[in-house]
Design a protein around this motif. Sequence first.
Motif, PDB file in Angstrom:
ATOM      1  N   SER A  51       0.824  -1.201   0.000  1.00 16.17           N
ATOM      2  CA  SER A  51       0.000   0.000   0.000  1.00 16.17           C
ATOM      3  C   SER A  51       0.856   1.247   0.000  1.00 16.17           C
ATOM      4  CB  SER A  51      -0.934  -0.005   1.212  1.00 16.17           C
ATOM      5  OG  SER A  51      -0.194  -0.099   2.427  1.00 16.17           O
ATOM      6  N   ALA A  52       1.896   1.271   0.820  1.00 15.93           N
ATOM      7  CA  ALA A  52       2.776   2.434   0.895  1.00 15.93           C
ATOM      8  C   ALA A  52       3.518   2.637  -0.417  1.00 15.93           C
ATOM      9  CB  ALA A  52       3.768   2.269   2.039  1.00 15.93           C
ATOM     10  N   GLN A  53       3.989   1.564  -1.023  1.00 10.26           N
ATOM     11  CA  GLN A  53       4.741   1.679  -2.260  1.00 10.26           C
ATOM     12  C   GLN A  53       3.867   2.153  -3.411  1.00 10.26           C
ATOM     13  OE1 GLN A  53       7.360  -2.224  -1.149  1.00 10.26           O
ATOM     14  NE2 GLN A  53       7.469  -1.598  -3.268  1.00 10.26           N
ATOM     15  N   PHE A  54       2.662   1.617  -3.515  1.00  7.15           N
ATOM     16  CA  PHE A  54       1.768   2.046  -4.576  1.00  7.15           C
ATOM     17  C   PHE A  54       1.374   3.504  -4.390  1.00  7.15           C
ATOM     18  CE2 PHE A  54       1.263  -2.366  -5.748  1.00  7.15           C
ATOM     19  CZ  PHE A  54       0.916  -2.309  -7.093  1.00  7.15           C
ATOM     20  N   ALA A  55       1.111   3.911  -3.144  1.00  7.95           N
ATOM     21  CA  ALA A  55       0.727   5.294  -2.876  1.00  7.95           C
ATOM     22  C   ALA A  55       1.851   6.243  -3.267  1.00  7.95           C
ATOM     23  CB  ALA A  55       0.372   5.466  -1.405  1.00  7.95           C
ATOM     24  N   ALA A  56       3.083   5.919  -2.851  1.00 10.60           N
ATOM     25  CA  ALA A  56       4.218   6.781  -3.156  1.00 10.60           C
ATOM     26  C   ALA A  56       4.472   6.853  -4.657  1.00 10.60           C
ATOM     27  CB  ALA A  56       5.462   6.273  -2.430  1.00 10.60           C
ATOM     28  N   ALA A  57       4.428   5.704  -5.331  1.00 12.01           N
ATOM     29  CA  ALA A  57       4.677   5.683  -6.771  1.00 12.01           C
ATOM     30  C   ALA A  57       3.594   6.431  -7.533  1.00 12.01           C
ATOM     31  CB  ALA A  57       4.772   4.240  -7.264  1.00 12.01           C
ATOM     32  N   ALA A  58       2.341   6.277  -7.103  1.00 16.19           N
ATOM     33  CA  ALA A  58       1.234   6.949  -7.786  1.00 16.19           C
ATOM     34  C   ALA A  58       1.364   8.461  -7.669  1.00 16.19           C
ATOM     35  CB  ALA A  58      -0.090   6.488  -7.196  1.00 16.19           C
ATOM     36  N   PRO A  68       5.087  14.798  -0.183  1.00 15.43           N
ATOM     37  CA  PRO A  68       3.748  14.184  -0.146  1.00 15.43           C
ATOM     38  C   PRO A  68       3.772  12.673  -0.344  1.00 15.43           C
ATOM     39  CG  PRO A  68       3.716  16.167  -1.471  1.00 15.43           C
ATOM     40  CD  PRO A  68       5.158  15.874  -1.174  1.00 15.43           C
ATOM     41  N   SER A  69       4.677  12.190  -1.211  1.00 17.54           N
ATOM     42  CA  SER A  69       4.719  10.751  -1.462  1.00 17.54           C
ATOM     43  C   SER A  69       5.192   9.997  -0.226  1.00 17.54           C
ATOM     44  CB  SER A  69       5.619  10.439  -2.658  1.00 17.54           C
ATOM     45  OG  SER A  69       6.972  10.746  -2.375  1.00 17.54           O
ATOM     46  N   VAL A  70       6.217  10.536   0.456  1.00 19.27           N
ATOM     47  CA  VAL A  70       6.729   9.893   1.671  1.00 19.27           C
ATOM     48  C   VAL A  70       5.693   9.945   2.780  1.00 19.27           C
ATOM     49  CG1 VAL A  70       8.467  10.034   3.488  1.00 19.27           C
ATOM     50  CG2 VAL A  70       9.152  10.296   1.101  1.00 19.27           C
ATOM     51  N   LEU A  71       5.032  11.080   2.936  1.00 10.61           N
ATOM     52  CA  LEU A  71       4.007  11.211   3.975  1.00 10.61           C
ATOM     53  C   LEU A  71       2.834  10.270   3.705  1.00 10.61           C
ATOM     54  CD1 LEU A  71       3.946  15.070   4.567  1.00 10.61           C
ATOM     55  CD2 LEU A  71       4.871  13.306   6.071  1.00 10.61           C
ATOM     56  N   ALA A  72       2.436  10.144   2.441  1.00 11.07           N
ATOM     57  CA  ALA A  72       1.340   9.240   2.105  1.00 11.07           C
ATOM     58  C   ALA A  72       1.704   7.794   2.413  1.00 11.07           C
ATOM     59  CB  ALA A  72       0.971   9.390   0.625  1.00 11.07           C
ATOM     60  N   GLY A  73       2.935   7.406   2.055  1.00 10.80           N
ATOM     61  CA  GLY A  73       3.382   6.053   2.353  1.00 10.80           C
ATOM     62  C   GLY A  73       3.453   5.803   3.847  1.00 10.80           C
ATOM     63  N   SER A  74       3.917   6.796   4.592  1.00  7.42           N
ATOM     64  CA  SER A  74       3.997   6.655   6.049  1.00  7.42           C
ATOM     65  C   SER A  74       2.620   6.520   6.659  1.00  7.42           C
ATOM     66  CB  SER A  74       4.717   7.871   6.656  1.00  7.42           C
ATOM     67  OG  SER A  74       6.035   7.969   6.156  1.00  7.42           O
ATOM     68  N   LEU A  75       1.668   7.284   6.139  1.00  2.21           N
ATOM     69  CA  LEU A  75       0.303   7.204   6.641  1.00  2.21           C
ATOM     70  C   LEU A  75      -0.295   5.830   6.366  1.00  2.21           C
ATOM     71  CD1 LEU A  75      -1.956   8.853   8.002  1.00  2.21           C
ATOM     72  CD2 LEU A  75      -2.717   9.521   5.715  1.00  2.21           C
ATOM     73  N   MET A  76      -0.011   5.296   5.171  1.00  2.00           N
ATOM     74  CA  MET A  76      -0.501   3.960   4.831  1.00  2.00           C
ATOM     75  C   MET A  76       0.042   2.916   5.798  1.00  2.00           C
ATOM     76  SD  MET A  76      -2.508   3.868   2.178  1.00  2.00           S
ATOM     77  CE  MET A  76      -2.993   4.781   0.713  1.00  2.00           C
ATOM     78  N   ASN A  77       1.276   3.119   6.269  1.00  3.20           N
ATOM     79  CA  ASN A  77       1.918   2.135   7.131  1.00  3.20           C
ATOM     80  C   ASN A  77       1.722   2.410   8.616  1.00  3.20           C
ATOM     81  OD1 ASN A  77       2.880   0.523   5.120  1.00  3.20           O
ATOM     82  ND2 ASN A  77       4.994   1.199   5.244  1.00  3.20           N
ATOM     83  N   ALA A  78       0.943   3.417   8.941  1.00  2.00           N
ATOM     84  CA  ALA A  78       0.761   3.779  10.354  1.00  2.00           C
ATOM     85  C   ALA A  78       0.154   2.639  11.164  1.00  2.00           C
ATOM     86  CB  ALA A  78      -0.116   5.034  10.462  1.00  2.00           C
ATOM     87  N   ARG A  79      -0.598   1.760  10.496  1.00  2.65           N
ATOM     88  CA  ARG A  79      -1.233   0.644  11.209  1.00  2.65           C
ATOM     89  C   ARG A  79      -0.200  -0.276  11.852  1.00  2.65           C
ATOM     90  NH1 ARG A  79      -0.799  -0.597   5.949  1.00  2.65           N
ATOM     91  NH2 ARG A  79      -0.282  -2.715   5.309  1.00  2.65           N
ATOM     92  N   PHE A  80       1.026  -0.295  11.310  1.00  8.28           N
ATOM     93  CA  PHE A  80       2.043  -1.186  11.847  1.00  8.28           C
ATOM     94  C   PHE A  80       2.503  -0.766  13.236  1.00  8.28           C
ATOM     95  CE2 PHE A  80       2.684  -2.202   7.260  1.00  8.28           C
ATOM     96  CZ  PHE A  80       2.405  -3.554   7.355  1.00  8.28           C
TER      97      PHE A  80
END
Length: 216
Positions: A51-58, A68-80
């Motif tokens: 999820s983080a990789q697809f968000a950042a790449a998109a 924005p790409s790094v923050l989006a990926g970090s947000l996607m991975n916040a569940r961890f």
Amino acid sequence: MSESFRRGLRAGVPFSLVGFLLAMSFGVLAVQAGFSALQAIVMSAVVHAGSAQFAAAAILGAGGGLVPSVLAGSLMNARFLAMGIAVAPSLRGGPGRRALQGQTVVDPSWALANQGDGSFDRHLLMGATVPQYVGWVTGTVAGAFLGDVAGDPDRFGLDVVFPVFFLSLLAAELRDPRSRGVALAGAMIALALVPFTPPGVPVLAAGTAALVGLAR
């Protein structure tokens, strides 16, 4: 090698096959978004989070910036963060060793290792992640290097694999009334911002709805 680790290896194989297809899609799309093949592969090897990789790449592919790409990926991975806190008491050894074991926490492995009483089988957790990691990295290699041969991922339907995966996760979450309200609020925020803000900003802003729902 413990029996629990071997059971984890066997349990992780089906997820590794799905991961291979998703990673192949990521490899193709990442190269099309401007990544080199090596960059896409290294990202998969280091991040190992679809999820983080697809968000950042998109976001990068749409012209968004690095932040924005790094923050989006970090947000996607916040569940961890929450998942790591839950599994931490079941890990053994010093800080360094526990940190390494914690790197094996991915969604399917976490669920498989959950023993239902608040504890986790750490050997099963690690065993289940091994084939998934191999599948994810090799899938990225295949997608990154065979992208020119495969052509547009739309031809094979690879472009819809990950959105469908996300929708399946969303469908499970929407059973909870509070989750439905948070999802609706996030969707409205994103739709309102798309025409006026740079790529990536709507994703980040929509994520605040989930944070507010969690706080409440």
